[in-house]
Enzyme design. Sequence first.
Site, short mmCIF file in Angstrom:
data_model
loop_
_atom_site.label_atom_id
_atom_site.label_comp_id
_atom_site.label_asym_id
_atom_site.label_seq_id
_atom_site.Cartn_x
_atom_site.Cartn_y
_atom_site.Cartn_z
N ALA A 248 -12.30 28.26 -13.04
CA ALA A 248 -11.02 28.23 -13.77
C ALA A 248 -10.15 29.47 -13.55
CB ALA A 248 -11.21 28.00 -15.27
N ALA A 249 -10.52 30.35 -12.62
CA ALA A 249 -9.67 31.52 -12.34
C ALA A 249 -8.29 31.07 -11.84
CB ALA A 249 -10.32 32.44 -11.31
N GLY A 250 -8.30 30.17 -10.86
CA GLY A 250 -7.03 29.69 -10.32
C GLY A 250 -6.23 28.93 -11.37
N ASP A 251 -6.91 28.13 -12.18
CA ASP A 251 -6.21 27.37 -13.22
C ASP A 251 -5.57 28.31 -14.24
OD1 ASP A 251 -7.05 25.02 -12.04
OD2 ASP A 251 -8.83 24.84 -13.30
P1 ADP Z 1 -9.09 29.40 -6.95
O1 ADP Z 1 -10.22 29.39 -7.93
O2 ADP Z 1 -8.06 28.36 -7.24
O3 ADP Z 1 -9.51 29.47 -5.51
P2 ADP Z 1 -8.64 32.22 -6.73
O4 ADP Z 1 -10.09 32.40 -6.46
O5 ADP Z 1 -7.68 32.55 -5.64
O6 ADP Z 1 -8.32 30.76 -7.26
O7 ADP Z 1 -8.31 33.11 -8.03
C1 ADP Z 1 -7.08 33.01 -8.70
C2 ADP Z 1 -6.72 34.37 -9.27
O8 ADP Z 1 -7.74 34.79 -10.19
C3 ADP Z 1 -6.63 35.48 -8.25
O9 ADP Z 1 -5.35 35.51 -7.65
C4 ADP Z 1 -6.91 36.72 -9.12
O10 ADP Z 1 -5.74 37.10 -9.82
C5 ADP Z 1 -7.92 36.19 -10.13
N1 ADP Z 1 -9.30 36.47 -9.69
C6 ADP Z 1 -10.13 35.64 -9.04
N2 ADP Z 1 -11.32 36.23 -8.78
C7 ADP Z 1 -11.24 37.47 -9.31
C8 ADP Z 1 -12.13 38.60 -9.39
N3 ADP Z 1 -13.36 38.55 -8.85
N4 ADP Z 1 -11.68 39.72 -10.02
C9 ADP Z 1 -10.45 39.78 -10.57
N5 ADP Z 1 -9.56 38.76 -10.53
C10 ADP Z 1 -9.94 37.63 -9.91
#
Ligand code: ADP
Length: 304
Positions: A248-251
Amino acid sequence: KIVVVGSTNVDKVLNVPKYALPGETLAIDSYQQAHGGGKGANQAITAARSGAVTTFITKLGNDEDGQAMVAGFARDQINVDHLVTTDQAQTGQAYITVYQSGQNSIYVYGGANMELTAADVNAQADVIAQADRVIAQLEIPLPAILAAFRIAKQHGVQTILNPAPARELPAELLRLTDVITPNETEAQTLTGIEVTDEVSMLDNAMAFFSLGITMVIITVGAKGAFYATPQAHGFIPAFKVKAIDTTAAGDTFIGALATQLDLDNHNIEDAMLYANRASSLTVQTAGAQNSIPTRDQIVAANQK
Ligand code: ADP
């Protein structure tokens, strides 16, 4: 005012010691029943927790999982008057196995999500027409997304497409998209340009601009996120935190960004910083919806 058109899944998480081979039976350490998930639901919850007036258009089965999800949406003050239900399929489910290494494998049963039709969406035209922005992802059938974006464009509503999971898309959908928010893989799937450095991100943005898209956000996990409009572009590094579970980071990033664009007088750099902070909090807690922060938590983290 934000309308999210997208998926709802119930996440069933198994914590397992290692991969089970075909034919093998393994004892597992623990499991977690029924966390809320699905890209659409996660993004709607993020927007609502950040203070956007949020309506969620999604399709659920007539079952206990669906009822539990609706109750959760209502607790988050999401407008649930435009949900649709079906007897034809169960509420969507994701079976997630998390290995001791932290890696995971996910099997998704789309269920009711795959039954969301253009007619279902057209029946909600009024609420879409009155929104400021509509957000969609690719865990529901394309005709439903096209219907939502056609209504939005007719009424001057901004359209945000999160092209996840990665797949090729019809030209019409890209023509109807104002803002696109891929990760690296999804960007490359759509443009054919590999994301390696900032130059390649700008090349990706140019490819999207040539299709009529006016804002491109590429998220690159722990590295951060890139934004580009025809006027400006930049890279916002991620906050350095100890990631426990990036589900859910991207969401979170997308829901938070859309809300800030709404409330922040469209200042994209400030919105990017807010979204970055929001998703840095999500990755520090296990699970999907339970790890999505509120506006107060995001503001407090910024003041530390
Ligand atoms: P998805 O899950 O859709 O592939 P990402 O992995 O690119 O999305 O993560 C989306 C956003 O979450 C990133 O641009 C960043 O801001 C944040 N993020 C993801 N992973 C980390 C991490 N390990 N530490 C800090 N922020 C993170």
